[in-house]
Design a protein around this motif. Sequence first.
Motif, PDB file in Angstrom:
ATOM      1  N   LYS A  61       0.866  -1.169   0.000  1.00 45.70           N
ATOM      2  CA  LYS A  61       0.000   0.000   0.000  1.00 45.70           C
ATOM      3  C   LYS A  61       0.908   1.225   0.000  1.00 45.70           C
ATOM      4  O   LYS A  61       1.766   1.368   0.871  1.00 45.70           O
ATOM      5  CB  LYS A  61      -0.883   0.015   1.250  1.00 45.70           C
ATOM      6  N   ILE A  62       0.752   2.078  -0.991  1.00 42.46           N
ATOM      7  CA  ILE A  62       1.593   3.266  -1.079  1.00 42.46           C
ATOM      8  C   ILE A  62       1.058   4.333  -0.140  1.00 42.46           C
ATOM      9  O   ILE A  62      -0.122   4.687  -0.179  1.00 42.46           O
ATOM     10  CB  ILE A  62       1.638   3.801  -2.527  1.00 42.46           C
ATOM     11  N   THR A  63       1.928   4.832   0.720  1.00 38.79           N
ATOM     12  CA  THR A  63       1.527   5.918   1.623  1.00 38.79           C
ATOM     13  C   THR A  63       2.044   7.267   1.141  1.00 38.79           C
ATOM     14  O   THR A  63       1.398   8.289   1.344  1.00 38.79           O
ATOM     15  CB  THR A  63       2.041   5.679   3.054  1.00 38.79           C
ATOM     16  N   CYS A  65       4.650   9.356  -2.071  1.00 33.53           N
ATOM     17  CA  CYS A  65       5.428   9.301  -3.309  1.00 33.53           C
ATOM     18  C   CYS A  65       6.063  10.660  -3.562  1.00 33.53           C
ATOM     19  O   CYS A  65       5.376  11.686  -3.564  1.00 33.53           O
ATOM     20  CB  CYS A  65       4.543   8.909  -4.496  1.00 33.53           C
ATOM     21  N   GLY A  94       5.832   2.867   1.402  1.00 32.38           N
ATOM     22  CA  GLY A  94       4.556   2.315   1.818  1.00 32.38           C
ATOM     23  C   GLY A  94       4.704   1.155   2.772  1.00 32.38           C
ATOM     24  O   GLY A  94       5.758   0.945   3.378  1.00 32.38           O
ATOM     25  N   HIS A 111       7.666  -1.643   6.542  1.00 28.72           N
ATOM     26  CA  HIS A 111       7.783  -0.384   5.814  1.00 28.72           C
ATOM     27  C   HIS A 111       8.828  -0.565   4.723  1.00 28.72           C
ATOM     28  O   HIS A 111       9.947  -1.013   4.989  1.00 28.72           O
ATOM     29  CB  HIS A 111       8.187   0.741   6.762  1.00 28.72           C
ATOM     30  N   THR A 158      -2.465   4.010  -5.408  1.00 30.11           N
ATOM     31  CA  THR A 158      -2.688   3.526  -4.048  1.00 30.11           C
ATOM     32  C   THR A 158      -1.920   2.257  -3.696  1.00 30.11           C
ATOM     33  O   THR A 158      -1.728   1.974  -2.520  1.00 30.11           O
ATOM     34  CB  THR A 158      -4.184   3.283  -3.807  1.00 30.11           C
ATOM     35  N   HIS A 159      -1.493   1.484  -4.678  1.00 33.26           N
ATOM     36  CA  HIS A 159      -0.672   0.313  -4.365  1.00 33.26           C
ATOM     37  C   HIS A 159       0.122  -0.109  -5.591  1.00 33.26           C
ATOM     38  O   HIS A 159      -0.144   0.324  -6.710  1.00 33.26           O
ATOM     39  CB  HIS A 159      -1.511  -0.849  -3.817  1.00 33.26           C
ATOM     40  N   GLU A 371      -1.694   8.253   1.018  1.00 36.88           N
ATOM     41  CA  GLU A 371      -2.615   7.566   1.955  1.00 36.88           C
ATOM     42  C   GLU A 371      -3.836   8.406   2.271  1.00 36.88           C
ATOM     43  O   GLU A 371      -4.932   7.868   2.450  1.00 36.88           O
ATOM     44  CB  GLU A 371      -1.847   7.227   3.234  1.00 36.88           C
TER      45      GLU A 371
END
Length: 374
Positions: A61-63, A65, A94, A111, A158-159, A371
Amino acid sequence: MASESENGNCNAWAARDPSGVLSPYKFNRSWFSGSIFIASSYVSCYGIIFRAVQSGDVSLKITHCGVCYADVIWTQNKHNDSIYPLVPGHEIAGVVTEVGSDVKGFKVGDHVGVGTYVNSCRACENCNSSLENYCPKSVFTFNRIDTDGTITKGGYSTHIVVHERYCFKIPDGYPLAKAAPLLCAGITVYTPMVRHNMNQPGKSLGVIGLGGLGHMAVKFGKAFGLKVTVFSTSESKRDEAISVLGADNFVISSNTQQMESLKNSLHFIVDTASGDHPFDPYLSLLKVGGVMAVVCFPSEIKIHPASLNVGGRTLSGSIVGGTKDIQEMVNFCAANKIYPEIEIIKIDYINEALRRLVNRDVKYRFVIDIENSF
C-alpha cells in the motif's frame, strides 16, 4: 478503456496526453483489455496483463510518493516515448500488504520503498554485481513495458506490486514521507559519492546546484565529515545552504573572483545542475586527482582536454544506484538521522506542484501524501 473502469482496484492520477495535466484515474493492477495511447497515436493492446502478485513479489500500500522532474519529462512526452494513460512516480514508500510464497526478506506490515526501476534481466554482469541500474534490460517503475507484457505504472497510485529484489526495507522509526525522496534523489548522489570515495572525513566537496538532488549531496557530505561548498546562481539560497543544510561555504558561480579564489582547492564535486552550464571553470577548482561526478542531464558537455589532463582529474557520470547501494543508503540515512527537506501535498495539488517544480519553487522535494489523498 481501463482508465474509465469503475471496477479498477487501484486509484491513481494519470496524464492522458502530452499536455502533462494529471487527473483521477482508476485501473486494475491484475488485468487490462483495451487501448493505450503511445505518444501521438492510439494502439490496441487487448490481452495485456497488468501485474498480479507472483511467488517472488511484494505488494504494498503506497503511503507517500516523491515528485521528481522525471515525472514532468514523461507526462509531457519530452522523450517522445510516453505511453498514455501514464501514472508517474518513482520515489515510493509504503507498507507491505501481501507477499508471494517464495519471498523471504519481507513480511506483511513492513515499511518499504520502491525506486526508479522494478525489473532487470537478473543474469547479466551488471545484475550479478548489484548494478541493476545499468542492466540494458532494466524496466523503469513507470512508462515501460515489463518482461511479462505489463505496462508499468508508478507511485501516484494507491498500491503497487514488485519483485522483492527491487523493494527496500525502511528501518522502523524513519518517517515514510521523508523516506520516499531517498529512492531517487538520495541514491542519485549517494552512489557516486561512495564509489569515488567522497566519504573521507576532512576532505572538501563542491555541490553544484541546490535542488532536490543538491540538498541531499550537502547532507551526505556533512554526514561524511567533508567541508562542503555550494555553488549556485542564486544569492537567495545562501542562508538556507549554510544555516539549514549546514554547508561551510557558498559561492555564486557567475562571480569570477569567487570562483578564482577556489582554484585547485576541492577534492570532489557533485554536479546536480540540469541546465546547460560550463564545465571547465568547475574542473579548475579540483585538486590534482580530483573527481567531478555528473548526475544531471544538460543538453551537452563541453570541456577542454587540459581541464582533465593537466590536473589528472576525472569527470564521471552516474545514474541512481544498484539494489545493494540503495539499501545501504537507506540504512545510512536512518542510522545518521539524515532526512530530506520536503513539502507534503495532497494528490489534487499535483498539477500546481509540477508547475512549481519546473519553476524551481520548492524546498526541496514535494512528497504526495497518497494515503490521505484517496
